[in-house]
Write a protein that holds these residues in place. Sequence first.
Motif, PDB file in Angstrom:
ATOM      1  N   UNK A  52       0.749  -1.100   0.058  1.00 41.95           N
ATOM      2  CA  UNK A  52      -0.037   0.161   0.073  1.00 41.95           C
ATOM      3  C   UNK A  52       0.804   1.228   0.020  1.00 41.95           C
ATOM      4  N   UNK A  53       2.019   1.254   0.632  1.00 38.62           N
ATOM      5  CA  UNK A  53       2.856   2.381   0.894  1.00 38.62           C
ATOM      6  C   UNK A  53       3.453   2.306  -0.655  1.00 38.62           C
ATOM      7  N   UNK A  54       3.853   1.452  -1.277  1.00 38.89           N
ATOM      8  CA  UNK A  54       4.426   1.700  -2.623  1.00 38.89           C
ATOM      9  C   UNK A  54       3.456   2.170  -3.718  1.00 38.89           C
ATOM     10  N   UNK A  55       2.210   1.855  -3.376  1.00 36.40           N
ATOM     11  CA  UNK A  55       1.089   2.449  -4.320  1.00 36.40           C
ATOM     12  C   UNK A  55       0.929   4.107  -4.076  1.00 36.40           C
ATOM     13  N   UNK A  56       1.020   4.487  -2.604  1.00 32.01           N
ATOM     14  CA  UNK A  56       1.076   5.867  -2.360  1.00 32.01           C
ATOM     15  C   UNK A  56       2.332   6.662  -2.704  1.00 32.01           C
ATOM     16  N   UNK A  57       3.516   5.818  -2.725  1.00 28.55           N
ATOM     17  CA  UNK A  57       4.774   6.617  -3.362  1.00 28.55           C
ATOM     18  C   UNK A  57       4.517   6.588  -4.749  1.00 28.55           C
ATOM     19  N   UNK A  58       4.050   5.964  -5.520  1.00 26.14           N
ATOM     20  CA  UNK A  58       3.792   5.930  -6.986  1.00 26.14           C
ATOM     21  C   UNK A  58       3.023   7.064  -7.079  1.00 26.14           C
ATOM     22  N   UNK A  62       4.110  11.241   0.409  1.00 29.69           N
ATOM     23  CA  UNK A  62       5.099  10.702   1.264  1.00 29.69           C
ATOM     24  C   UNK A  62       4.801   9.707   2.377  1.00 29.69           C
ATOM     25  N   UNK A  63       5.590   8.623   2.282  1.00 32.67           N
ATOM     26  CA  UNK A  63       5.213   7.522   2.948  1.00 32.67           C
ATOM     27  C   UNK A  63       6.451   7.039   4.086  1.00 32.67           C
ATOM     28  N   UNK A  64       6.403   6.322   5.110  1.00 29.79           N
ATOM     29  CA  UNK A  64       5.235   5.721   5.517  1.00 29.79           C
ATOM     30  C   UNK A  64       4.173   6.687   6.062  1.00 29.79           C
ATOM     31  N   UNK A 224       1.537  15.384   2.203  1.00 32.25           N
ATOM     32  CA  UNK A 224       1.047  14.550   3.215  1.00 32.25           C
ATOM     33  C   UNK A 224       0.184  13.637   2.269  1.00 32.25           C
ATOM     34  N   UNK A 225      -0.031  12.449   2.729  1.00 35.86           N
ATOM     35  CA  UNK A 225      -0.654  11.481   2.152  1.00 35.86           C
ATOM     36  C   UNK A 225      -2.233  11.642   3.010  1.00 35.86           C
ATOM     37  N   UNK A 226      -2.607  12.399   3.815  1.00 39.31           N
ATOM     38  CA  UNK A 226      -3.785  12.474   4.655  1.00 39.31           C
ATOM     39  C   UNK A 226      -4.611  13.479   3.636  1.00 39.31           C
ATOM     40  N   UNK A 227      -5.775  13.028   2.788  1.00 37.85           N
ATOM     41  CA  UNK A 227      -6.499  13.758   2.166  1.00 37.85           C
ATOM     42  C   UNK A 227      -7.189  14.901   2.967  1.00 37.85           C
ATOM     43  N   UNK A 228      -7.774  14.594   4.118  1.00 29.89           N
ATOM     44  CA  UNK A 228      -8.312  15.622   4.949  1.00 29.89           C
ATOM     45  C   UNK A 228      -7.475  16.867   5.136  1.00 29.89           C
ATOM     46  N   UNK A 229      -6.101  16.643   5.602  1.00 29.68           N
ATOM     47  CA  UNK A 229      -5.153  17.694   5.855  1.00 29.68           C
ATOM     48  C   UNK A 229      -4.959  18.509   4.745  1.00 29.68           C
ATOM     49  N   UNK A 230      -4.558  18.000   3.511  1.00 25.64           N
ATOM     50  CA  UNK A 230      -4.381  18.582   2.367  1.00 25.64           C
ATOM     51  C   UNK A 230      -5.561  19.602   1.857  1.00 25.64           C
TER      52      UNK A 230
END
Length: 407
Positions: A52-58, A62-64, A224-230
């Motif tokens: 899942x982190x690999x998909x987010x990185x693609x 930012x991960x983790x 960020x990877x957190x949608x609500x924060x962005x």
Amino acid sequence: MLDCPNPPPVTVVLDPYDDVVHTRAALASHSPQHGRLTVHPTPGTDAAITLAHDILAALGKPVPLAGYRHLDPAPAWAIAAAWILATPITHLTLLRAHLLTPHRFRDLLTLRRRTGVRLVLVCHHRAMRAFLERELRQVDHSIAEASALLPEAEPAIPERQAPHTARPLANRWISLPALTTLKAFDDATGPCRCAAPMAVDRDFFAPVPSVTEAEVAWRLHRGTAHPYLAAQLATATFTAASTTQLATAHVRDLGPDGTTITLHDQGLRRGCMTHPVPAWARPLLRAAALLRRIGAGTGGPLFHDSLGGEGLPSLTSFAEDCRLRPPQPPRPKLHRTRRGTTPTPKEPAKTIWPVCTAHYGLAWARAEPDLMQGCPYPPPHTRKTIDRRKKGWLPPDYGLRELQPPR
């Protein structure tokens, strides 16, 4: 709960000789802006959260992920699904699929069912693993040779390479007047179901300069990877809303197509208004709403983590991480030393977040003391002042006389 009733068939690409040409072609097809995502899994691990982190990185995130249990893969997969749904991703190609484990493959099928993405598995082996063949019998799939679907990538020609988009504001602090009114005295109000008028009908316009929109969007998408924060910080930049106004936004307040958002304040400031969402911020707000539907299944606060994260950064801390801040106090004038050299100016050690009552409409609210701490007073975002500013008739720290702090 989001669910695609008829997801596209899974495509299994067989590359029995592990040809580098085919791997290079799959990596060359990676283009998130055109809907194609290629994921090269982290070697040496079979954890579902790592994939899942690999998909987010693609996706450029930012991960983790921070704020969740260390080995819980559910939040990472839910966030990945929200970003895929909010962006134009239609194809997901996974390399080294012959190394998949049963739990990682089931998570991929869940992601396919949630998003409707076309899943392509590239197996660099002569035969698929037994469990993979067994699982594929239960879903629609097709098998193809790598030579047919992954032709040799064309060699890069220097003359044809597109130049990278220049970022003149990269690594620089951006001062946004809209963030001057982010902090407020009052507490959040209850939910409101009013029919709010458009912001333009109340003579309110977006305060974000067009010159900085592209850079602000770039930082929020990759910060960020957190949608609500962005999404929350993006909304603050184009509405000049306070944290209490942002807290009133629910999923139902976001337009069906993500082009408008309604903020409420029960008449304390300018009243409830529906703001147009600029194109660069729409994927961020859609991702926040989609994650809410994935995590909770029902409506709720739009800018609230529905996955129950802990220890996540505050909105002001995230803004500082993105190097976004309100206009700061003017620096003291530098005096020449005895040797005639000019000292190098230093960056402020800490960002000042003022408390400004510029948008308060009630007299008792405006009577509260402004805590500007030397920051310039923001101009009102109305058509009259915007037109005057374009003609050069207003100083940069202009504000309505009745709203300016006492001297």
